[in-house]
Design an enzyme around this catalytic site. Sequence first.
Site, PDB file in Angstrom:
ATOM      1  N   THR A 135      -0.880  -0.203   3.902  1.00 25.67           N
ATOM      2  CA  THR A 135      -0.915   1.097   4.576  1.00 25.67           C
ATOM      3  C   THR A 135      -0.555   2.170   3.562  1.00 25.67           C
ATOM      4  O   THR A 135       0.428   2.048   2.828  1.00 25.67           O
ATOM      5  CB  THR A 135       0.053   1.122   5.774  1.00 25.67           C
ATOM      6  N   LEU A 136      -1.353   3.214   3.517  1.00 26.98           N
ATOM      7  CA  LEU A 136      -1.159   4.325   2.585  1.00 26.98           C
ATOM      8  C   LEU A 136      -0.616   5.527   3.342  1.00 26.98           C
ATOM      9  O   LEU A 136      -1.090   5.849   4.429  1.00 26.98           O
ATOM     10  CB  LEU A 136      -2.488   4.682   1.914  1.00 26.98           C
ATOM     11  N   GLU A 137       0.380   6.190   2.780  1.00 27.40           N
ATOM     12  CA  GLU A 137       0.989   7.388   3.371  1.00 27.40           C
ATOM     13  C   GLU A 137       0.415   8.590   2.637  1.00 27.40           C
ATOM     14  O   GLU A 137       0.969   9.054   1.649  1.00 27.40           O
ATOM     15  CB  GLU A 137       2.503   7.315   3.226  1.00 27.40           C
TER      16      GLU A 137
END
EC number: 3.5.4.30
Length: 194
Positions: free
Chosen positions: A130-132
Site C-alpha cells: 500500500t502506497l501513501e
Amino acid sequence: MILSDRDIKKYLEEGKLVIHPIDDPQKQIQPSSVDLRLGNSFLHFKVEGRAYIDPTQDSPQELMEIIEIEEGKPFFLRPGEFVLGTTIETVKLPDDLVARVDGRSSLGRLGIIVHATAGYVDPGFCGQITLELSNINRVPVALYPGMRICQISFYKLSSPAETPYYKKAGSKYHNQKGPTASRLNIDFCKKEEK
C-alpha cells in the site's frame, strides 16, 4: 547488508523472495532495488464536513471510497491531496530479509511523496504494497497505472526472524490486496476488550 542486483536475482530464482509479476526485469531490477508499478485502485478519504479523524472512534475503512482508473487513463493527484494506492506486484519476503520502500527520484522531483511513514516491510510479509501518496507540488500531477512508482530494497538480517510477520498475532496487513486502509482502530478495540 543491502542486497545487490545479483543477490536479488538469486533470491528470486531460488524462490526465497517472490515479486510477482515482474513485467520487465531489465527495467525493473536496479543495481540494489526493484522498481514496483502503480496499480489502478486508489482509496480516497471522504472527509467533507468532518472536523477530524479519531482513530479510537472512527473506522478509517468506512471513511474511504475506492476509485478505479481505466488502463491508459491518468489519476490526477491534486496539490495537498492524500490517497492510498497500491503496487501491481505482490511481494513475499523470506524470514531473513526486511525491505524498504522508497519513492523514485524522478517522481520526487515532481513533488510526489510515495509513503508518509510506512516504508518498512517486515520479514515474512506477503501482499501488495500500500502506497501513501501525496502531492506537495502546487499543481496536479498525473499518475498512470502501470508506471514505475517506487523502489523496494532488501536488507539481510543477522539471523532469520524468530516471529516473522505471518506468525505474529495481530498482523493486520498480511496478504493484503489492493490499497488497504489503516486498521489502527483495531488496536484500540483490543485494548477495550482486555
